[in-house]
Design an enzyme around this catalytic site. Sequence first.
Site, short mmCIF file in Angstrom:
data_model
loop_
_atom_site.label_atom_id
_atom_site.label_comp_id
_atom_site.label_asym_id
_atom_site.label_seq_id
_atom_site.Cartn_x
_atom_site.Cartn_y
_atom_site.Cartn_z
N ASN A 205 0.82 -1.21 0.00
CA ASN A 205 0.00 0.00 0.00
C ASN A 205 0.86 1.27 0.00
O ASN A 205 0.35 2.36 0.20
CB ASN A 205 -0.94 0.00 1.21
CG ASN A 205 -0.21 0.01 2.55
OD1 ASN A 205 1.03 0.05 2.59
ND2 ASN A 205 -0.94 -0.04 3.64
N HIS B 105 3.32 1.90 2.15
CA HIS B 105 3.82 2.36 3.45
C HIS B 105 5.34 2.25 3.52
O HIS B 105 5.97 1.47 2.83
CB HIS B 105 3.13 1.64 4.62
CG HIS B 105 3.50 0.22 4.83
ND1 HIS B 105 2.74 -0.65 5.59
CD2 HIS B 105 4.58 -0.51 4.43
CE1 HIS B 105 3.32 -1.82 5.62
NE2 HIS B 105 4.43 -1.78 4.93
P1 PGA Z 1 8.09 -6.90 2.46
O1 PGA Z 1 7.51 -5.73 3.34
O2 PGA Z 1 9.54 -6.59 2.27
O3 PGA Z 1 7.89 -8.14 3.28
O4 PGA Z 1 7.34 -6.91 1.17
C1 PGA Z 1 7.85 -4.42 3.03
C2 PGA Z 1 7.09 -3.50 3.90
O5 PGA Z 1 5.97 -3.84 4.32
O6 PGA Z 1 7.58 -2.38 4.16
#
Ligand code: PGA
Length: 237
Positions: free
Chosen positions: A134, A136
């Site tokens: 999303n 973030h």
């Molecule tokens: P992920 O998470 O590396 O497991 O995709 C990234 C995040 O949520 O900032």
Amino acid sequence: MNTLICDSYEDMSRVAADMVGEQLAGKPGSVLGFATGSTPLGLYGELARRYRDGKIDFSKARSFNLDEYYPMKKDHPQSYSHFMEENLFSKINLASTDLPDGEAADPEAECAAYDRKIEAAGGIDLQVLGIGLNGHIGFNEPSKSYSMPTYLTKLTKSTIAANSRFFAEGEAQPTTALTMGFAAIFAARSIMLLINGSNKSAIAKKLFEGKIHTDVPACLLLLHPDVTVILDRDALG
Ligand code: PGA
């Protein structure tokens, strides 16, 4: 924003490790900012390998992590403290490591103390970031307004769903977390944003539009003077 496109996740992780290596070669006492999640695992594996092979030395460096679930025991298998210990800290020789304390009795006091500690260390020299589906950054979830200091935040449904893969069925999953706000992130002298996988291509595309979409926290990074985005071809879509 500089962009480095890599053929594979492995290449991306090596390029990111090169950047950390250059940072430490130029300033052995660097303050590094680390992130959790699947994205930086390749980088952490590469740093551990280079340390084992005597190619990199962290003995004068220290680190701060972006976030931690709250409340969360440090030794809980899903704590970020445990994640970092397991995937990086136990394998290299950092002088000191810090994460927001998920066991703190007073979260607000902990957040303020965390910001003071980062400031006292001279701020972050190189901040490693991943990006959520999303958009973030840390646990700065899409919102109408963004906090500058470290703060206690509520996770969005989509983040809880994305992170549920780490929790056993029926296991309680935290819905709140302590996260650095944008002040410490923005004060970082340089930032590397890692993006891999086809599931991130839609959010990467938003970022590369070069507009500040206020519902995509990562777009705020467009305002920082020294951001390098390192991504694999899958994330390009
Ligand atoms: P992920 O998470 O590396 O497991 O995709 C990234 C995040 O949520 O900032």
